[in-house]
Design an enzyme around this catalytic site. Structure first.
Site, mmCIF file in Angstrom:
data_model
loop_
_atom_site.group_PDB
_atom_site.id
_atom_site.type_symbol
_atom_site.label_atom_id
_atom_site.label_comp_id
_atom_site.label_asym_id
_atom_site.label_seq_id
_atom_site.Cartn_x
_atom_site.Cartn_y
_atom_site.Cartn_z
ATOM 1 C CG ASP A 8 -9.765 -20.848 -11.764
ATOM 2 O OD1 ASP A 8 -9.084 -19.860 -11.419
ATOM 3 O OD2 ASP A 8 -10.349 -20.910 -12.858
ATOM 4 N N GLY A 9 -9.747 -19.763 -8.718
ATOM 5 C CA GLY A 9 -10.447 -18.872 -7.807
ATOM 6 C C GLY A 9 -11.277 -17.870 -8.571
ATOM 7 C CD GLU A 43 -6.635 -18.338 -9.522
ATOM 8 O OE1 GLU A 43 -6.224 -19.506 -9.539
ATOM 9 O OE2 GLU A 43 -7.220 -17.788 -10.475
ATOM 10 C CG ASP A 67 -6.698 -19.654 -14.541
ATOM 11 O OD1 ASP A 67 -6.374 -19.238 -13.414
ATOM 12 O OD2 ASP A 67 -7.890 -19.716 -14.912
ATOM 13 C CG HIS A 121 -12.284 -18.118 -18.968
ATOM 14 N ND1 HIS A 121 -13.572 -18.362 -18.558
ATOM 15 C CD2 HIS A 121 -11.652 -17.565 -17.906
ATOM 16 C CE1 HIS A 121 -13.720 -17.971 -17.300
ATOM 17 N NE2 HIS A 121 -12.562 -17.486 -16.887
ATOM 18 C CG ASP A 131 -13.787 -20.286 -14.231
ATOM 19 O OD1 ASP A 131 -13.300 -19.339 -13.607
ATOM 20 O OD2 ASP A 131 -14.745 -20.149 -15.027
#
Length: 371
Positions: A8-9, A43, A67, A121, A131
């Protein structure tokens, strides 16, 4: 045995202080970032570092939970065509984030890598953990670049990447164009690519895609930095700009700012950002009369060239303490559209330390009518 990890980023301001992270478990994860970068760069870098960190176990399948459909589409759909065109899109414009994409292209060769899209989320434990760490790095750079939480890395990984770069530099490496203004930032300040845009198309969402290539094993980049124990817990900070506390700020101002944010080309081209703002049950009736689900909207945005949009707020009404109706006019490419948006205050994500009273404002319904 398949290695399963989330990547994730995060970027505060997008662009702004940025972080990236991949996560397998509490003993196997790493994070890094830059004083200035974008969500898409974070990401992509998370996936790149994961590939390099597991290169010594390249014979094992790697499953990456992500995501960002931008990342998945880049690596499984668009990249072969970009390469054939000399890293240019179909319209002839250069591909953005090309330096990271070229490194990813090399790192994917010889690897059995599967990508699976997960809703951000939404309580997925690996995605939430990645995240948290990406956002913690971005927050640390926002606070001056002290005590960057980088993590233990992957067991047995090599101490330097294919360029022989020192491990500590590779963790905090600035993407091309990032600025090394923070205290802990390394000295590399190459020119950075920007967030990439795609063209519009209608197609069904896919939850899993795979990328494989010919044998070539890149070396791993690794390294750790110790966290200053005197620093506050960076993993408990609230999500940037997307969590509106009704006790700390005007909810109408919050949703108006979020609505404007959704109209920004850089945000609309970043599916991770859009997914965080749209409610899981989001619906839209477009100006053409077509209805859109959340997944359909995300896929359409992924393949769309995004033009600047002017927004003129018209009215805002608090239907109740957790629902706001916003009406405004947009102008783009000579066309004016009247728009209505219904925002709801959803409970805070379980990992961010948010309470139900604070929650997260998300767009539940939108309708546009051409003038």
């Amino acid at each position: 045995m398949t290695i399963t990890a989330a990547a994730d980023g995060s970027a505060l301001g997008n662009p702004g202080p940025a972080g990236w992270a991949w996560y397998i478990d509490e003993n196997t994860w790493r994070a890094g970032g830059w004083p200035h970068g974008t969500n898409n760069q974070g990401e992509l870098m998370a996936v790149l570092d994961l590939l390099r960190s597991t290169a010594h176990r390249s014979e094992e399948p790697l499953k990456i939970l992500c995501d960002s459909q931008y990342v998945i589409n880049c690596l499984t759909k668009w990249m072969p065509g970009w390469k054939r065109k000399g890293w240019r899109k179909a319209d002839g414009k250069p591909v953005l984030n090309v330096d990271l994409l070229k490194d990813l292209d090399a790192a994917l060769k010889g690897r059995n890598v599967g990508f699976e899209w997960v809703k951000g989320h939404a309580g997925h434990p690996l995605n939430e953990a990645a995240d948290d760490r990406a956002r913690a790095v971005a927050t640390a750079y926002q606070r001056g670049g002290r005590s960057i939480p980088s993590g233990p890395g992957f067991p047995g990984e090599r101490p330097a990447d294919a360029n022989g770069q020192d491990a500590e530099d590779s963790v905090g490496q600035v993407p091309a164009g990032g600025t090394a203004q923070a205290q802990a930032a390394p000295s590399r300040t190459d020119r950075a690519p920007q967030t990439d845009h795609a063209r519009q198309a209608d197609r069904a969402p896919q939850s899993r895609q795979t990328s494989q290539g010919a044998a070539q094993t890149p070396q791993a980049s690794s390294g750790t930095r110790t966290v200053d124990e005197a620093e506050p817990d960076l993993f408990s900070v609230l999500e940037e700009d997307l969590r509106g506390s009704v006790t700390e700020q005007d909810p109408v101002a919050t949703v108006t700012a979020l609505e404007k944010r959704l109209l920004e080309p850089a945000v609309r081209s970043d599916l991770g950002e859009v997914a965080r703002i749209l409610h899981p049950d989001f619906e839209e009736i477009g100006s053409s009369g077509r209805t859109w689900s959340r997944d359909e909207m995300l896929l359409a945005l992924a393949d769309e060239d995004h033009e600047p949009v002017d927004m003129t707020p018209l009215s805002a009404a608090c239907v109740n303490e957790s629902t706001i109706l916003l009406q405004y006019r947009t102008r783009s490419a000579g066309k004016a559209v009247l728009r209505s948006s219904l925002w709801v205050l959803a409970p805070g994500a379980p990992n961010g330390g948010s309470t139900a009273a604070q929650g997260t404002w998300r767009l539940r319904f939108h309708q546009g009518t051409a003038e």
